[in-house]
Design a protein around this motif. Structure first.
Motif, PDB file in Angstrom:
ATOM      1  N   ARG A   1      -6.773   7.039   2.588  1.00  0.00           N
ATOM      2  CA  ARG A   1      -6.196   6.811   1.261  1.00  0.00           C
ATOM      3  C   ARG A   1      -6.168   5.323   0.919  1.00  0.00           C
ATOM      4  NH1 ARG A   1      -1.881   9.922   2.506  1.00  0.00           N
ATOM      5  NH2 ARG A   1      -0.611   8.065   2.783  1.00  0.00           N
TER       6      ARG A   1
ATOM      7  N   ALA B   1      -8.447   3.129  -1.814  1.00  0.00           N
ATOM      8  CA  ALA B   1      -7.794   2.321  -2.849  1.00  0.00           C
ATOM      9  C   ALA B   1      -8.385   0.906  -2.865  1.00  0.00           C
ATOM     10  CB  ALA B   1      -6.286   2.266  -2.616  1.00  0.00           C
TER      11      ALA B   1
ATOM     12  N   LEU C   1      -2.886  -5.544  -4.159  1.00  0.00           N
ATOM     13  CA  LEU C   1      -2.685  -4.178  -3.670  1.00  0.00           C
ATOM     14  C   LEU C   1      -1.451  -4.088  -2.774  1.00  0.00           C
ATOM     15  CD1 LEU C   1      -6.372  -3.148  -2.850  1.00  0.00           C
ATOM     16  CD2 LEU C   1      -4.965  -2.328  -4.748  1.00  0.00           C
TER      17      LEU C   1
ATOM     18  N   ARG D   1       2.098  -1.950  -3.401  1.00  0.00           N
ATOM     19  CA  ARG D   1       2.666  -1.020  -2.417  1.00  0.00           C
ATOM     20  C   ARG D   1       4.108  -1.389  -2.084  1.00  0.00           C
ATOM     21  NH1 ARG D   1      -1.710  -0.042  -3.789  1.00  0.00           N
ATOM     22  NH2 ARG D   1      -3.127   1.538  -3.068  1.00  0.00           N
TER      23      ARG D   1
ATOM     24  N   GLU E   1       0.006   3.048   3.680  1.00  0.00           N
ATOM     25  CA  GLU E   1      -1.073   2.351   2.991  1.00  0.00           C
ATOM     26  C   GLU E   1      -0.906   0.841   3.110  1.00  0.00           C
ATOM     27  OE1 GLU E   1      -1.723   3.710  -1.019  1.00  0.00           O
ATOM     28  OE2 GLU E   1      -1.654   5.808  -0.398  1.00  0.00           O
TER      29      GLU E   1
END
Length: 149
Positions: free
Chosen positions: A24, A28, A58, A62, A84
């Protein structure tokens, strides 16, 4: 090896290993790279600095989501974000410790000649350039406020 090639190889390994969380996060990252490469005005290739900024963005997304999910007692979603984030952080440069950050900011404050909270803008400008990728903006800001009291 470029980040994109590295991510593609890792995606294959994660697929073979059936590592859902890792897959995942890697997808991304790959999607963000593709968006950045095809964005209007983009040259089609990302520099190392561009890749670092992309990964930091990113990671920040998160962290922000993780914080919100924890506030709303959505541990199921928080766990996914945390998984992640751990994968994304593998590709980021090592972050400075609090002591290293304090030392670097003390030097920047002295170089800029800041002495009061009114000089925070000057310090933040210099610190953001000098410490890009090495420390989180929130941490830098908090530390500068503390040092300029």
């Amino acid at each position: 090896m470029s980040l994109e090639l590295n991510i593609n190889a890792e995606i294959k390994a994660a697929m073979l290993g059936r590592k859902e969380a890792e897959l995942r996060a890697l997808r991304a990252i790959k999607a963000a790279i593709l968006v950045a490469k095809t964005a209007e005005g983009a040259s089609g290739e990302l520099t190392e600095a561009d890749e670092s900024k992309l990964l930091q963005k990113l990671a920040k997304q998160r962290k922000d989501s993780l914080e919100i999910f924890r506030q709303q007692n959505r541990e199921d979603l928080a766990v996914k974000e945390e998984e992640e984030l751990l994968v994304i952080e593998r590709y980021l440069p090592k972050q400075m410790s609090e002591d290293e950050l304090r030392t670097a900011l003390t030097g920047i404050i002295a170089a800029v000649g800041a002495s009061s909270p009114a000089d925070m803008g000057k310090v933040m400008g210099a610190a953001s350039k000098q410490l890009a990728g090495k420390a989180d903006g929130k941490a830098i800001s908090a530390m500068v406020k503390d040092l300029l009291k």
